[in-house]
Write a protein that holds these residues in place. Structure first.
Motif, PDB file in Angstrom:
ATOM      1  N   MET A 117       0.818  -1.211   0.000  1.00 22.69           N
ATOM      2  CA  MET A 117       0.000   0.000   0.000  1.00 22.69           C
ATOM      3  C   MET A 117       0.856   1.267   0.000  1.00 22.69           C
ATOM      4  O   MET A 117       0.439   2.296  -0.514  1.00 22.69           O
ATOM      5  CB  MET A 117      -0.955   0.000   1.188  1.00 22.69           C
ATOM      6  N   ALA A 118       2.058   1.164   0.557  1.00 22.92           N
ATOM      7  CA  ALA A 118       2.983   2.301   0.466  1.00 22.92           C
ATOM      8  C   ALA A 118       3.360   2.546  -0.992  1.00 22.92           C
ATOM      9  O   ALA A 118       3.433   3.689  -1.452  1.00 22.92           O
ATOM     10  CB  ALA A 118       4.230   2.042   1.300  1.00 22.92           C
ATOM     11  N   ALA A 147      -8.520   8.519  -7.290  1.00 24.42           N
ATOM     12  CA  ALA A 147      -9.090   7.179  -7.148  1.00 24.42           C
ATOM     13  C   ALA A 147      -8.195   6.288  -6.290  1.00 24.42           C
ATOM     14  O   ALA A 147      -8.678   5.565  -5.401  1.00 24.42           O
ATOM     15  CB  ALA A 147      -9.310   6.558  -8.523  1.00 24.42           C
ATOM     16  N   ILE A 148      -6.889   6.343  -6.529  1.00 24.28           N
ATOM     17  CA  ILE A 148      -5.965   5.511  -5.755  1.00 24.28           C
ATOM     18  C   ILE A 148      -5.895   5.974  -4.308  1.00 24.28           C
ATOM     19  O   ILE A 148      -5.915   5.149  -3.375  1.00 24.28           O
ATOM     20  CB  ILE A 148      -4.569   5.532  -6.403  1.00 24.28           C
ATOM     21  N   GLU A 149      -5.803   7.271  -4.099  1.00 22.81           N
ATOM     22  CA  GLU A 149      -5.686   7.789  -2.729  1.00 22.81           C
ATOM     23  C   GLU A 149      -6.935   7.490  -1.912  1.00 22.81           C
ATOM     24  O   GLU A 149      -6.841   7.187  -0.712  1.00 22.81           O
ATOM     25  CB  GLU A 149      -5.390   9.284  -2.779  1.00 22.81           C
ATOM     26  N   ARG A 150      -8.103   7.567  -2.529  1.00 26.63           N
ATOM     27  CA  ARG A 150      -9.329   7.189  -1.823  1.00 26.63           C
ATOM     28  C   ARG A 150      -9.298   5.717  -1.441  1.00 26.63           C
ATOM     29  O   ARG A 150      -9.628   5.337  -0.317  1.00 26.63           O
ATOM     30  CB  ARG A 150     -10.548   7.473  -2.699  1.00 26.63           C
ATOM     31  N   GLU A 151      -8.906   4.880  -2.387  1.00 29.69           N
ATOM     32  CA  GLU A 151      -8.821   3.438  -2.138  1.00 29.69           C
ATOM     33  C   GLU A 151      -7.854   3.137  -1.001  1.00 29.69           C
ATOM     34  O   GLU A 151      -8.164   2.369  -0.079  1.00 29.69           O
ATOM     35  CB  GLU A 151      -8.380   2.732  -3.416  1.00 29.69           C
ATOM     36  N   VAL A 152      -6.670   3.741  -1.065  1.00 36.12           N
ATOM     37  CA  VAL A 152      -5.651   3.505  -0.045  1.00 36.12           C
ATOM     38  C   VAL A 152      -6.128   3.961   1.331  1.00 36.12           C
ATOM     39  O   VAL A 152      -5.931   3.267   2.335  1.00 36.12           O
ATOM     40  CB  VAL A 152      -4.340   4.218  -0.427  1.00 36.12           C
ATOM     41  N   GLU A 179      -5.555  -0.967   9.870  1.00 34.21           N
ATOM     42  CA  GLU A 179      -4.307  -1.666  10.137  1.00 34.21           C
ATOM     43  C   GLU A 179      -3.065  -0.835   9.849  1.00 34.21           C
ATOM     44  O   GLU A 179      -2.002  -1.106  10.410  1.00 34.21           O
ATOM     45  CB  GLU A 179      -4.253  -2.964   9.328  1.00 34.21           C
ATOM     46  N   GLN A 180      -3.165   0.141   8.963  1.00 33.47           N
ATOM     47  CA  GLN A 180      -2.024   0.996   8.638  1.00 33.47           C
ATOM     48  C   GLN A 180      -2.459   2.462   8.614  1.00 33.47           C
ATOM     49  O   GLN A 180      -2.447   3.116   7.569  1.00 33.47           O
ATOM     50  CB  GLN A 180      -1.424   0.591   7.284  1.00 33.47           C
ATOM     51  N   PRO A 181      -2.851   2.993   9.765  1.00 37.43           N
ATOM     52  CA  PRO A 181      -3.377   4.370   9.811  1.00 37.43           C
ATOM     53  C   PRO A 181      -2.365   5.419   9.374  1.00 37.43           C
ATOM     54  O   PRO A 181      -2.752   6.508   8.967  1.00 37.43           O
ATOM     55  CB  PRO A 181      -3.774   4.543  11.283  1.00 37.43           C
ATOM     56  N   GLU A 182      -1.051   5.076   9.457  1.00 32.21           N
ATOM     57  CA  GLU A 182      -0.041   6.041   9.008  1.00 32.21           C
ATOM     58  C   GLU A 182      -0.197   6.314   7.515  1.00 32.21           C
ATOM     59  O   GLU A 182      -0.098   7.463   7.064  1.00 32.21           O
ATOM     60  CB  GLU A 182       1.370   5.508   9.273  1.00 32.21           C
ATOM     61  N   ILE A 183      -0.454   5.244   6.755  1.00 29.18           N
ATOM     62  CA  ILE A 183      -0.635   5.403   5.315  1.00 29.18           C
ATOM     63  C   ILE A 183      -1.968   6.082   5.035  1.00 29.18           C
ATOM     64  O   ILE A 183      -2.076   6.936   4.146  1.00 29.18           O
ATOM     65  CB  ILE A 183      -0.578   4.036   4.605  1.00 29.18           C
ATOM     66  N   ALA A 184      -3.004   5.713   5.792  1.00 29.45           N
ATOM     67  CA  ALA A 184      -4.319   6.318   5.593  1.00 29.45           C
ATOM     68  C   ALA A 184      -4.270   7.822   5.818  1.00 29.45           C
ATOM     69  O   ALA A 184      -4.854   8.604   5.051  1.00 29.45           O
ATOM     70  CB  ALA A 184      -5.336   5.675   6.532  1.00 29.45           C
ATOM     71  N   ALA A 185      -3.582   8.240   6.870  1.00 24.13           N
ATOM     72  CA  ALA A 185      -3.482   9.665   7.183  1.00 24.13           C
ATOM     73  C   ALA A 185      -2.793  10.420   6.055  1.00 24.13           C
ATOM     74  O   ALA A 185      -3.238  11.504   5.641  1.00 24.13           O
ATOM     75  CB  ALA A 185      -2.728   9.863   8.498  1.00 24.13           C
ATOM     76  N   LEU A 186      -1.710   9.845   5.536  1.00 22.63           N
ATOM     77  CA  LEU A 186      -0.977  10.499   4.453  1.00 22.63           C
ATOM     78  C   LEU A 186      -1.800  10.520   3.167  1.00 22.63           C
ATOM     79  O   LEU A 186      -1.781  11.500   2.423  1.00 22.63           O
ATOM     80  CB  LEU A 186       0.350   9.791   4.229  1.00 22.63           C
ATOM     81  N   ALA A 187      -2.542   9.435   2.923  1.00 18.70           N
ATOM     82  CA  ALA A 187      -3.390   9.379   1.729  1.00 18.70           C
ATOM     83  C   ALA A 187      -4.477  10.453   1.792  1.00 18.70           C
ATOM     84  O   ALA A 187      -4.783  11.107   0.786  1.00 18.70           O
ATOM     85  CB  ALA A 187      -4.022   8.000   1.595  1.00 18.70           C
TER      86      ALA A 187
END
Length: 371
Positions: A73-74, A94-99, A106-114
């Protein structure tokens, strides 16, 4: 563009292996994970060099080779950032919404950045309300983002949004938060803070996309930019080798596009209204013009030279009518639109002296009942 792995790892003060490894990746050996991390970091180096097409292909190849990787996901988010660099905003959204949806638990760090990146891409496609909502969602996950994003950049961008909507109280509140955030980051200097964090943050705070700028949203754009253009002027003064030229390029492009829209307007009444709003923006920037004898960077000299030309051109438009007679020089002097002003000194910038201009009235932040 953001360095995904380095940025998140530094902000959390944790190893990348711990941050990104998902339950599905537990069977992979540490050596395999290290190799994947090293490969992804190399791709991010390419992204940081703004080689977007090359980075896009590399991120996609990484996903194809390691579909079960905890770094997947990164890499997906990296792909979106490469698409941003190529101006493919719809695909990036579209990708950032999906991510953001997939990684939230499980990976809120990535969600926050997305979510934070979504605030930029939504703006690029003209979805300002969704951009603001993404900022608020990212702010709620602020513990997973670097302090300078949560405490400085997000509040400033929210201030610009509320100002564009004519909600001055909320705009002043968020702007106040951003100013306090700068002081907090400066004092605490969190681990992993990049040397160029301040010009980078100021650039992110002041740059509003002009991709969807037109006559129909001209006034809204001006209201938002009037609140935050000061941050771009601060970047010029910081004389940073990377961010100062970026700020100058943005300012030049923005002012020329606004000028083009004013000149192209066929309705005389609308043209005068747009010209008046544009003049207010010019005048707001002119308040920060260094006084004679004060030290200036090359970037400041270039910008204020351009601003003088824009000011003269806009004044002439406002004092004349299409096809009519222009006012005399004496009338212009009697009815001059110029007003005196001074720059507010910024304790974070070198070589400045105190003066009388302040930022918008500070309002004690309160819970927003409208959100």
């Amino acid at each position: 563009m953001m360095r995904i792995l380095l940025l998140v790892c530094a902000s959390l003060m944790m190893s990348c292996g711990h941050v990104w490894v998902s339950p599905n990746d537990q069977a992979a050996s540490q050596a395999e994970r290290d190799a994947q991390e090293k490969e992804l970091n190399k791709i991010e180096e390419v992204l940081a060099q703004e080689k977007y097409a090359e980075a896009l292909a590399a991120f996609q190849a990484f996903q194809a080779e390691y579909p079960q990787s905890g770094f997947f996901m990164a890499a997906r988010l990296g792909e979106a950032q490469a698409l941003e660099g190529l101006g493919q905003w719809t695909q990036a959204v579209a990708i950032e919404r999906e991510v953001s949806l997939i990684t939230l638990k499980e990976q809120p760090e990535i969600a926050a950045l997305a979510l934070y990146r979504l605030s930029f891409t939504y703006r690029e496609i003209g979805e300002d309300s969704k951009a603001a909502a993404a900022l608020l969602d990212a702010q709620r996950l602020g513990n997973y983002l670097p302090m300078q994003i949560t405490k400085v950049e997000i509040p400033a961008r929210l201030a610009a949004f509320y100002a564009s909507q004519g909600r001055d109280k909320e705009a002043a509140s968020y702007l106040n938060d951003a100013e306090k955030g700068v002081e907090k980051v400066q004092q605490e200097k969190p681990e992993g803070l990049a040397k160029d964090w301040l010009p980078r943050a100021y650039y992110q705070m002041g740059s509003i996309s002009i991709n969807q700028l037109g006559a129909e949203n001209f006034s809204e754009f001006i209201r938002g930019e009037r609140v935050v253009q000061v941050y771009l002027l601060k970047v010029l003064k910081l004389n940073d080798s990377k961010w100062s030229p970026k700020a100058l390029n943005y300012l030049n492009e923005m002012y020329r596009e606004l000028d083009r829209l004013v000149v192209a307007e066929t309705s005389h009444q609308n043209q005068i209204q747009m010209g008046g709003a544009f003049f207010d923006l010019i005048e707001g920037a002119d308040l920060f013009r260094p006084l004679e004898g004060q030290r200036q960077t090359t970037y400041e000299k270039d910008f204020f030279a351009m601003l003088s030309l824009m000011r003269k051109k806009t004044e002439e438009l406002l004092y004349s009518t299409r096809g009519g007679m222009e006012l005399t020089e004496e009338s212009k002097k009697l009815n001059s639109l110029k007003r005196a002003g001074r720059v507010k000194a910024d304790s974070l910038l070198p070589h400045e002296k105190k003066s009388t201009i302040s930022l918008p009235l500070k309002v004690v932040p309160t819970e927003d009942p409208n959100l």
